[in-house]
Motif scaffolding. Structure first.
Motif, PDB file in Angstrom:
ATOM      1  N   ASP A   1       0.823  -1.214   0.000  1.00  0.00           N
ATOM      2  CA  ASP A   1       0.000   0.000   0.000  1.00  0.00           C
ATOM      3  C   ASP A   1       0.857   1.264   0.000  1.00  0.00           C
ATOM      4  O   ASP A   1       0.330   2.369   0.106  1.00  0.00           O
ATOM      5  N   GLY A   2       2.161   1.108  -0.060  1.00  0.00           N
ATOM      6  CA  GLY A   2       3.048   2.278  -0.128  1.00  0.00           C
ATOM      7  C   GLY A   2       3.251   2.968   1.208  1.00  0.00           C
ATOM      8  O   GLY A   2       3.687   4.118   1.263  1.00  0.00           O
ATOM      9  N   LYS A   3       2.898   2.284   2.302  1.00  0.00           N
ATOM     10  CA  LYS A   3       3.082   2.915   3.625  1.00  0.00           C
ATOM     11  C   LYS A   3       4.550   2.929   3.990  1.00  0.00           C
ATOM     12  O   LYS A   3       5.353   2.163   3.462  1.00  0.00           O
ATOM     13  N   ASN A   4       4.847   3.811   4.942  1.00  0.00           N
ATOM     14  CA  ASN A   4       6.215   4.053   5.333  1.00  0.00           C
ATOM     15  C   ASN A   4       6.741   3.003   6.312  1.00  0.00           C
ATOM     16  O   ASN A   4       6.857   3.264   7.498  1.00  0.00           O
ATOM     17  N   VAL A   5       7.023   1.810   5.855  1.00  0.00           N
ATOM     18  CA  VAL A   5       7.575   0.794   6.765  1.00  0.00           C
ATOM     19  C   VAL A   5       8.928   0.318   6.245  1.00  0.00           C
ATOM     20  O   VAL A   5       9.152   0.280   5.041  1.00  0.00           O
ATOM     21  N   GLY A   6       9.788  -0.033   7.169  1.00  0.00           N
ATOM     22  CA  GLY A   6      11.099  -0.542   6.783  1.00  0.00           C
ATOM     23  C   GLY A   6      11.936   0.507   6.077  1.00  0.00           C
ATOM     24  O   GLY A   6      11.720   1.713   6.253  1.00  0.00           O
TER      25      GLY A   6
END
Ligand code: GLU
Length: 257
Positions: free
Chosen positions: A243-248
């Motif tokens: 989903d393009g979220k800011n993880v990693g």
């Protein structure tokens, strides 16, 4: 999206080397769901040597070649048995492909590898790739599955490469040793400073560490493929990444969509 997901031994197995059943079940569930949603998944799975060592009751990852090769032969069966069983629960068909460095260097064999993966995807199967550790010795070895993941992503022209590990991403220093270590969310260029941040090795049964992950990032981003390093302890992280979220840590390829 066509996504290559590499799962490391430390994500798949307990410290004992035996399968982390809860984790693997959760991973398979998420990957099955992504496939149901229309994404194409190619899995690069480690764990053959680690799980073989666990199954053979060896206390550490073997270091001599014959034991490593024997452990891989045992563990690869266990891995594929597990994936086949779990993915079947969600009606997905898995396929095993084992390769060595020589297969990648040889133009004809590399082409065959690419063709097989592409055809499997067309047929709706889920390719699961590992190095052929029972055959690969020093001269012909790729050596680590981060690099293998990047090679696979390039070969099939993937949209994204995800490396699931036991660490949240790339830190400015080793977070186990330095409390002030910061997680880098985005890396646009693999500079010498970035390469310097890679010290520190992997876990007891794994191979990689940050060094091989950065090498993979270089191969992937040079080929126009973004790469994300994320912690595989919560498999739902895969949804967030997609989903393009800011993880990693996301390594940006610079390719304009
Ligand atoms: N191919 C190795 C295995 O399945 C793992 C290599 C790696 O984790 O980088 O055990």
């Amino acid at each position: 999206m066509r996504i290559v997901i590499k799962i490391g031994t430390s994500t798949l197995a307990h410290k004992s080397g035996l399968l982390n059943i809860r984790r693997v079940e959760a991973l398979v569930k998420v990957m099955s769901d992504l496939k149901n949603a229309g994404d194409e998944i190619i899995l690069v799975s480690s764990g053959a040597i680690g799980m073989g060592a666990g199954k053979l009751s060896l206390t550490d990852r073997p270091s001599d070649i014959p034991t490593k090769q024997a452990a891989a032969a045992v563990g690869q069966c266990e891995l594929m048995y597990t994936y086949d069983k779990l993915f079947s629960e969600y009606n997905h068909t898995v396929a095993q492909i084992l390769i060595t460095g020589e297969d990648i260097e040889n133009t004809v064999r590399r082409k065959n590898f690419e063709n097989t993966v592409r055809r499997l995807l067309e047929l709706g199967a889920l390719p699961i790739i590992n190095e052929n550790d029972s055959i690969a010795t020093d001269e012909i070895v790729i050596g680590d599955n981060d690099t293998l993941g990047a090679i696979a992503a390039t070969a099939v022209n993937a949209d994204l490469l995800i490396l699931l590990s036991d660490i949240d991403g790339l830190f400015t220093a080793d977070p186990h040793k330095d409390k002030n270590a910061l997680l880098l969310k985005r890396v646009e260029n693999i500079t010498p400073e970035i390469i310097k941040m890679t010290g520190g090795a992997g876990s007891r049964f794994g191979t990689g560490g940050m060094e091989t992950k950065i090498k993979a990032a270089k191969i992937a981003t040079d080929a126009g493929i973004d790469m994300v390093i994320a912690n595989g302890k919560d498999p739902s992280v895969l949804y967030d990444i997609i989903d393009g979220k800011n993880v990693g840590t996301r390594f940006i390829s610079g390719k304009v969509e």
